[in-house]
Design a protein around this motif. Structure first.
Motif, mmCIF file in Angstrom:
data_model
loop_
_atom_site.group_PDB
_atom_site.id
_atom_site.type_symbol
_atom_site.label_atom_id
_atom_site.label_comp_id
_atom_site.label_asym_id
_atom_site.label_seq_id
_atom_site.Cartn_x
_atom_site.Cartn_y
_atom_site.Cartn_z
ATOM 1 N N SER A 95 0.813 -1.221 0.000
ATOM 2 C CA SER A 95 0.000 0.000 0.000
ATOM 3 C C SER A 95 0.844 1.268 0.000
ATOM 4 N N HIS A 96 2.133 1.149 0.223
ATOM 5 C CA HIS A 96 3.048 2.298 0.206
ATOM 6 C C HIS A 96 4.012 2.091 -0.969
ATOM 7 N N GLU A 97 3.799 2.843 -2.029
ATOM 8 C CA GLU A 97 4.533 2.588 -3.271
ATOM 9 C C GLU A 97 6.040 2.693 -3.089
ATOM 10 N N ALA A 98 6.509 3.716 -2.374
ATOM 11 C CA ALA A 98 7.946 3.884 -2.190
ATOM 12 C C ALA A 98 8.529 2.732 -1.378
ATOM 13 N N LEU A 99 7.815 2.319 -0.321
ATOM 14 C CA LEU A 99 8.298 1.225 0.519
ATOM 15 C C LEU A 99 8.303 -0.090 -0.252
ATOM 16 N N PHE A 100 7.226 -0.320 -1.035
ATOM 17 C CA PHE A 100 7.181 -1.556 -1.820
ATOM 18 C C PHE A 100 8.269 -1.574 -2.883
ATOM 19 N N LEU A 101 8.523 -0.408 -3.489
ATOM 20 C CA LEU A 101 9.566 -0.350 -4.506
ATOM 21 C C LEU A 101 10.933 -0.664 -3.901
ATOM 22 N N ALA A 102 11.173 -0.187 -2.668
ATOM 23 C CA ALA A 102 12.433 -0.506 -1.989
ATOM 24 C C ALA A 102 12.528 -2.004 -1.711
ATOM 25 N N LEU A 103 11.407 -2.601 -1.266
ATOM 26 C CA LEU A 103 11.394 -4.051 -1.033
ATOM 27 C C LEU A 103 11.627 -4.798 -2.338
ATOM 28 N N LEU A 104 10.965 -4.348 -3.409
ATOM 29 C CA LEU A 104 11.111 -5.022 -4.700
ATOM 30 C C LEU A 104 12.555 -4.968 -5.187
ATOM 31 N N LEU A 105 13.197 -3.810 -5.039
ATOM 32 C CA LEU A 105 14.595 -3.688 -5.451
ATOM 33 C C LEU A 105 15.494 -4.621 -4.656
ATOM 34 N N SER A 106 15.358 -4.601 -3.341
ATOM 35 C CA SER A 106 16.235 -5.429 -2.499
ATOM 36 C C SER A 106 15.944 -6.909 -2.678
ATOM 37 N N TRP A 107 14.647 -7.259 -2.757
ATOM 38 C CA TRP A 107 14.275 -8.674 -2.886
ATOM 39 C C TRP A 107 14.739 -9.229 -4.233
ATOM 40 N N THR A 386 13.236 -4.885 -13.093
ATOM 41 C CA THR A 386 11.976 -5.193 -12.412
ATOM 42 C C THR A 386 11.335 -3.929 -11.855
ATOM 43 N N ALA A 387 12.133 -3.078 -11.220
ATOM 44 C CA ALA A 387 11.590 -1.829 -10.691
ATOM 45 C C ALA A 387 11.089 -0.928 -11.817
ATOM 46 N N ALA A 388 11.862 -0.843 -12.914
ATOM 47 C CA ALA A 388 11.431 -0.014 -14.042
ATOM 48 C C ALA A 388 10.152 -0.563 -14.664
ATOM 49 N N GLY A 389 10.060 -1.880 -14.780
ATOM 50 C CA GLY A 389 8.853 -2.481 -15.329
ATOM 51 C C GLY A 389 7.638 -2.247 -14.453
ATOM 52 N N TRP A 390 7.842 -2.299 -13.138
ATOM 53 C CA TRP A 390 6.739 -2.038 -12.208
ATOM 54 C C TRP A 390 6.239 -0.600 -12.356
ATOM 55 N N LEU A 391 7.144 0.344 -12.401
ATOM 56 C CA LEU A 391 6.748 1.746 -12.549
ATOM 57 C C LEU A 391 6.114 1.997 -13.912
ATOM 58 N N LEU A 392 6.681 1.407 -14.954
ATOM 59 C CA LEU A 392 6.140 1.596 -16.298
ATOM 60 C C LEU A 392 4.756 0.971 -16.429
ATOM 61 N N GLY A 393 4.574 -0.210 -15.834
ATOM 62 C CA GLY A 393 3.264 -0.854 -15.894
ATOM 63 C C GLY A 393 2.188 -0.063 -15.182
ATOM 64 N N GLY A 399 -3.584 -1.493 -17.298
ATOM 65 C CA GLY A 399 -3.997 -2.294 -16.152
ATOM 66 C C GLY A 399 -3.126 -3.527 -16.038
ATOM 67 N N HIS A 400 -3.212 -4.182 -14.879
ATOM 68 C CA HIS A 400 -2.412 -5.395 -14.642
ATOM 69 C C HIS A 400 -0.946 -5.141 -14.959
ATOM 70 N N GLY A 401 -0.413 -4.036 -14.448
ATOM 71 C CA GLY A 401 0.942 -3.628 -14.797
ATOM 72 C C GLY A 401 2.023 -4.559 -14.310
ATOM 73 N N TYR A 402 1.676 -5.490 -13.398
ATOM 74 C CA TYR A 402 2.710 -6.393 -12.884
ATOM 75 C C TYR A 402 3.186 -7.397 -13.921
ATOM 76 N N THR A 503 3.855 -8.387 -21.470
ATOM 77 C CA THR A 503 4.889 -9.418 -21.573
ATOM 78 C C THR A 503 5.927 -9.031 -22.617
ATOM 79 N N LEU A 504 5.470 -8.473 -23.726
ATOM 80 C CA LEU A 504 6.399 -7.996 -24.747
ATOM 81 C C LEU A 504 7.285 -6.885 -24.191
ATOM 82 N N ILE A 505 6.689 -5.950 -23.446
ATOM 83 C CA ILE A 505 7.469 -4.860 -22.852
ATOM 84 C C ILE A 505 8.492 -5.411 -21.861
ATOM 85 N N GLY A 506 8.065 -6.363 -21.021
ATOM 86 C CA GLY A 506 8.996 -6.955 -20.055
ATOM 87 C C GLY A 506 10.158 -7.656 -20.725
#
Length: 704
Positions: A95-107, A386-393, A399-402, A503-506
């Motif tokens: 629910s916190h985009e910045a926090l999730f993005l940090a988790l996504l980068l580290s994970w 992965t982080a760039a794809g998440w933000l771009l999506g 929709g369904h940007g993941y 999927t093509l973009i990813g």
């Protein structure tokens, strides 16, 4: 290779299919586990929880298909637990985009580093990130998220339980690895009949050695026929080579050579019989002609000296292989009938448990934190993409940007060819799978339960065909996800359209990242070749030192040096295979140079192996000259390896001086002087291959 040709080759590789042995029983077991988890979840909790539990069971079953020697239940539990943790942490920060993005980068960065521990760990870690991107969209509260994590883990537990309750070919992977090693020895024996200096690929022996490492629990349960045969196969190989090679054996033609060919054919037949028995867990059926060929008294009349000793040694080792390959009850009954004790079980190679493995994996990951590490570059690439794809999506109006970051993390690998091939294969498979799933949906209009059934059918197809090619497996994965999300009432048509585009973009992001921040293998080829030179030189030096002191301590030096040589050779071959499809210049090591150097070093290793096969017994007088040869071998190959790394022409002056000094007074040994000369000739071939001016050009007819 140009970029255009590299793209063409990797695209063809990604879309290709291989003929592999299908395992429908194992695929059905994985689909059954998925069906049980989804059915219970649908009945008691509803479609949303069923979708989460399905992801856990689906991924846990995939983990059991990985090429790992660990117990399959352990892999399923590890996959389910790690995916549950990933999903729960993802929801807490979602629910916190910045926090999730940090988790996504580290994970994602950690999942990239996990490739340091091997492909199984890398694949499971990457899949956890990809599935986390989907499952975090399902829960609506912390309590619900915890429930979703629990059912995801339950999916892993169910798959692990089914592996225990419905076993299919217990120890099948270990049986296949050992049988493949014996079959490779059998093929080697047959090829030696026609080519006395035929090469041998040590990969099957290395695979069998890796498969022989077991945890303490596995050691108590391992079948008796999986004990000992691998060590015997290791000892048979140099005996076969020494029996066939005219340099230390019999002449190339004549009655003695005919006898050697008969022995080699018999060895191939008996090794094949032992391999078949181990693979299927059956008693060994001995070919009568092969047994008769080994027992004939002609050996003593036709062979003498080293060749006769090799023939007798071969017969003894083959007898041990056949005895070891028998199932335990059969072996015990035969031993009892002879009034002898059953064969002693060799000490098993140990494999750490997952708990003890954790600090070792952490150390391997820390060791990759260096600028020149391909694994570190992969971790940086995959986390950034992965982080760039998440933000771009999230920005794009699909929709369904993941789907974009999920596609990226699933196709990215530490090397160029796999990343590009998987990107093309994933897009092609997704396109076909979504089209087929859409046709089914539009014609049948499935409800919740029919969608669940269709997703299980797609999962079965994926499990059955996943080893035949990445593209065909993605057809079933795409359809599986469409049906699975359709259970929860997700916008099916929107999912279909958006998933293809994202999927093509990813895939494009993954391919672009490797072009921008590559980890080319081609510039490192000289280093890999230098490592092989140093390793094989250390092996030859260790073998030669045994001639100088046969009665000395029987340390593991020769064995450890041989294993290091094999590891260096395989690392070189894998690097060369990866570099073949890279769109970069050779940078000092052309294809012709690499091929000639590889052939020369393979010959160097073969000569060292022949010398090992005739290492004197402990009661034999030492050969003092061997100490000087061992020292010169070590110095020459170390200096030569350094010269190769520094792009200089390697020279072998130390070894040349030793061989030249023996011209007037060679050592009193049938093989030592000849072996030293052959080793020097092989190293000279390495220099010739690495020196462009010394390689004959096309159309050059010098010497005519």
């Amino acid at each position: 290779m140009s970029w255009l040709r590299a793209l063409k080759e990797t695209s063809r590789s990604g879309l290709s299919m291989e003929r592999r042995r299908l395992e429908p029983a194992i695929a059905a077991r994985g689909a059954l586990g998925l069906a049980l988890v989804m059915g219970v979840s649908l009945a008691f909790f509803g479609p949303s929880v069923a979708a989460s539990s399905a992801f856990g069971a689906f991924q846990a079953a995939i983990a059991t298909f990985q090429r790992s020697w660990r117990p399959r239940p352990t892999l399923a539990l590890a996959s389910g637990a790690s995916l549950a943790v990933s999903t729960f942490l993802g929801y807490l920060t979602g629910s916190h985009e910045a926090l999730f993005l940090a988790l996504l980068l580290s994970w994602t960065f950690l999942s990239g580093l996990a490739w340091a521990a091997g492909p199984t760990a890398g694949i499971i870690a990457s899949s956890n990130v990809a599935i986390m991107l989907v499952t975090i969209t399902l829960p609506t509260s912390v309590a619900t998220a915890a429930g979703h994590a629990a059912v995801i883990f339950a999916g892993g537990v169910v798959q692990a339980a089914l592996v225990v309750l419905l076993p299919v070919r217990r120890w099948g992977a270990q049986r296949d690895a050992l049988a493949d090693a014996l079959a490779a020895e059998a093929d080697y024996a047959r090829r030696l009949r026609h080519d006395p200096v035929a090469p041998f690929d040590p990969v099957p022996l290395m695979t069998a050695r890796s498969a022989a490492a077991v945890t303490p629990r596995q050691a108590r349960r391992r079948p008796a026929e999986l004990h000992g045969a691998r060590g015997l196969a290791e000892r048979i190989r140099p005996v076969l080579a020494s029996l066939a090679d005219p340099a230390v054996g019999v002449p190339e033609e004549g009655p003695a050579r005919d006898r050697v060919r008969e022995l080699l054919a018999a060895a191939g037949a008996l090794l094949d019989a032992a391999a078949h028995a181990i693979r299927h867990g059956e008693p060994v059926v001995l070919p009568p002609q092969a047994v008769a060929a080994l027992r004939t008294p002609d050996t003593g009349a036709l062979l003498s000296g080293p060749s006769r000793r090799a023939a007798l040694r071969l017969a003894a080792l083959l007898s041990d292989v056949v005895e070891t390959a028998e199932p335990r009850t059969e072996t015990s009954s035969r031993a009892a009938a002879r009034g002898a004790d059953p064969p002693a079980r060799p000490v098993a190679r140990t494999r750490p448990t997952l708990v003890r493995l954790a600090p070792l994996v952490a150390a391997q990951m820390r060791a990759e934190l260096r600028p020149d590490s391909p694994v570190l570059r992969h971790a940086v690439r995959v986390s950034a993409v992965t982080a760039a794809g998440w933000l771009l999506g999230g920005v794009l109006p699909f929709g369904h940007g993941y789907w974009a970051p999920m596609a990226s993390v699933m196709v990215m690998r530490p090397d160029f060819s796999q990343t590009y091939a998987r990107s093309v294969a994933r897009f092609g498979g997704t396109l076909v799978g979504v089209a087929l799933a859409t046709a089914v949906v539009q014609s049948a209009h499935p409800g919740v339960y029919l969608s669940a059934v269709l997703s299980v059918v797609c999962a079965f197809g994926m499990y059955l065909l996943m080893r035949t090619g990445y593209a065909v497996s993605q057809v079933f994965v795409a359809a599986y996800v469409v049906f699975l999300l359709g259970m929860d009432g997700a916008g099916l048509t929107q999912t279909v359209r958006d998933r293809v585009l994202l999927t093509l973009i990813g895939g494009l992001l993954a391919m672009l990242s490797y072009a921008v921040y590559p980890a080319w293998e081609t510039p490192r080829l000289r280093g890999r070749l230098a490592d092989w030179v140093a390793a094989v030189g250390a092996y030859a030096a260790a073998v030669t030192a045994r001639y100088a002191d046969p009665s000395g301590p029987a340390g593991p030096d020769v064995r450890e040096a041989l294993l290091a040589t094999r590891a260096a050779r395989v690392a070189w071959q894998e690097a060369l295979a990866r570099a073949t499809h890279e769109p970069v210049r050779h940078r000092g090591l052309s294809h012709a140079a690499a091929e000639q150097a590889e052939e020369a070093l393979a010959e160097f290793g073969r000569v060292a192996m022949l010398m090992e096969a005739h290492v004197p017994e402990r009661d034999v007088p030492p050969v003092p000259a061997a100490a000087g040869l061992a020292e010169s071998l070590h110095r020459a190959t170390e200096r030569g390896a350094k010269a190769i790394r520094e792009r200089r022409e390697p020279s072998w002056d130390d070894l040349r001086e030793t061989v030249a000094a023996w011209t007037a007074d060679p050592p009193d040994h049938f093989l030592l002087h000849k072996g030293a000369t052959l080793l020097l000739d092989a190293l000279d071939e390495v220099t010739t291959g690495l020196t462009p001016s010394s390689r004959p050009r096309a159309g050059d007819h010098r010497g005519e």
